[in-house]
Design a protein around this motif. Sequence first.
Motif, short mmCIF file in Angstrom:
data_model
loop_
_atom_site.label_atom_id
_atom_site.label_comp_id
_atom_site.label_asym_id
_atom_site.label_seq_id
_atom_site.Cartn_x
_atom_site.Cartn_y
_atom_site.Cartn_z
N ALA A 71 -10.31 6.28 3.10
CA ALA A 71 -11.42 6.57 2.19
C ALA A 71 -11.20 5.92 0.82
O ALA A 71 -12.16 5.52 0.17
N PHE A 72 -9.95 5.79 0.39
CA PHE A 72 -9.69 5.24 -0.94
C PHE A 72 -9.70 3.71 -1.00
O PHE A 72 -9.69 3.13 -2.07
N SER A 73 -9.73 3.05 0.14
CA SER A 73 -9.69 1.58 0.17
C SER A 73 -11.02 1.00 -0.31
O SER A 73 -12.09 1.40 0.14
N GLY A 84 -12.86 6.38 14.43
CA GLY A 84 -11.76 7.08 13.79
C GLY A 84 -11.52 6.50 12.41
O GLY A 84 -11.92 5.37 12.14
N GLN A 85 -10.88 7.26 11.55
CA GLN A 85 -10.61 6.78 10.20
C GLN A 85 -9.13 6.92 9.90
O GLN A 85 -8.52 7.94 10.19
N LEU A 86 -8.59 5.86 9.30
CA LEU A 86 -7.19 5.89 8.90
C LEU A 86 -7.01 6.95 7.82
O LEU A 86 -7.86 7.08 6.93
N GLU A 87 -5.91 7.67 7.90
CA GLU A 87 -5.59 8.68 6.90
C GLU A 87 -4.16 8.47 6.45
O GLU A 87 -3.30 8.20 7.26
N GLY A 88 -3.93 8.63 5.17
CA GLY A 88 -2.59 8.45 4.62
C GLY A 88 -2.52 7.17 3.81
O GLY A 88 -3.40 6.31 3.90
N GLU A 89 -1.48 7.08 3.01
CA GLU A 89 -1.37 5.95 2.09
C GLU A 89 -0.46 4.84 2.56
O GLU A 89 -0.39 3.80 1.95
N SER A 132 1.06 1.75 4.78
CA SER A 132 0.45 0.60 5.47
C SER A 132 1.25 0.33 6.75
O SER A 132 1.67 -0.77 7.01
N SER A 133 1.42 1.39 7.51
CA SER A 133 2.23 1.34 8.73
C SER A 133 1.34 1.34 9.96
O SER A 133 0.27 1.96 9.96
N PRO A 134 1.78 0.68 11.04
CA PRO A 134 1.04 0.75 12.30
C PRO A 134 0.86 2.19 12.80
O PRO A 134 -0.04 2.48 13.58
N GLU A 135 1.70 3.09 12.32
CA GLU A 135 1.64 4.49 12.73
C GLU A 135 0.26 5.09 12.47
O GLU A 135 -0.23 5.91 13.25
N LEU A 136 -0.41 4.69 11.40
CA LEU A 136 -1.74 5.22 11.09
C LEU A 136 -2.74 4.86 12.18
O LEU A 136 -3.52 5.70 12.64
N GLY A 137 -2.74 3.59 12.61
CA GLY A 137 -3.63 3.15 13.69
C GLY A 137 -3.25 3.79 15.02
O GLY A 137 -4.13 4.07 15.85
N SER A 179 -3.31 -1.62 11.58
CA SER A 179 -3.81 -0.51 12.40
C SER A 179 -4.05 -0.96 13.84
O SER A 179 -3.87 -0.18 14.78
N ALA A 180 -4.43 -2.21 14.03
CA ALA A 180 -4.62 -2.74 15.40
C ALA A 180 -3.29 -2.75 16.16
O ALA A 180 -3.26 -2.44 17.36
N ILE A 181 -2.21 -3.07 15.48
CA ILE A 181 -0.89 -3.08 16.11
C ILE A 181 -0.52 -1.67 16.57
O ILE A 181 -0.03 -1.47 17.69
#
Length: 188
Positions: free
Chosen positions: A33-35, A62-67, A69-74, A98-100
């Motif tokens: 949301a902050f991007s 789906g929406q990425l959450e958290g700050e 920049s890790s593949p873990e979010l995706g 996020s694709a990774i």
Amino acid sequence: TNIVLDHTRAAALAMEHLTKLGHRQMAFIKGQAFSSDTAIRWESVRTAAEGLGVTIKDGLVGQLEGESSSPELGYHVTKKLIASGEPFTALFAFNDISAIGAVQALREAGRQIPQDVSVVGFDDIQSAAFQNPALTTVRQPLREMGMLAAETLLRRIAAPEEAPYAKEIVVQPELICRASTAAAPDPA
């Protein structure tokens, strides 16, 4: 002067690629949301989907959450998309990172990339070409954008104070097709 990517063209490139491959059931990962890019990219994706006759299902967004920049979010977003039970044959992610993560979640769910699900990223980060499979992505020419910004600044410094200047310079994206996309699987 703002140096910006043509997000409308970027979304159209990715969506046209997927629809030409026969994909109609698509999942999407929106940015945080902050991007600053999230709203314009998502609106561009919605416009491209509408123009191509692709229905975007709420359960497949789906929406990425958290700050971080890790593949873990995706990864986490994709696990939720899979858990929704809505079938999809393609996933268009907000960015390559996020694709990774999405690819990992899909693999853990027993889905092969690209045989079962095609995945498209965004940015063309350096490691995108070295993923397994290599990631199809929309290239945002960051180096060109940086050089353009520097050149524009130098021209403005050298120009008379009242000289007109462009308020915005739009840079064109490029679709980089690699091994993470293929024809949609035949419906069962």
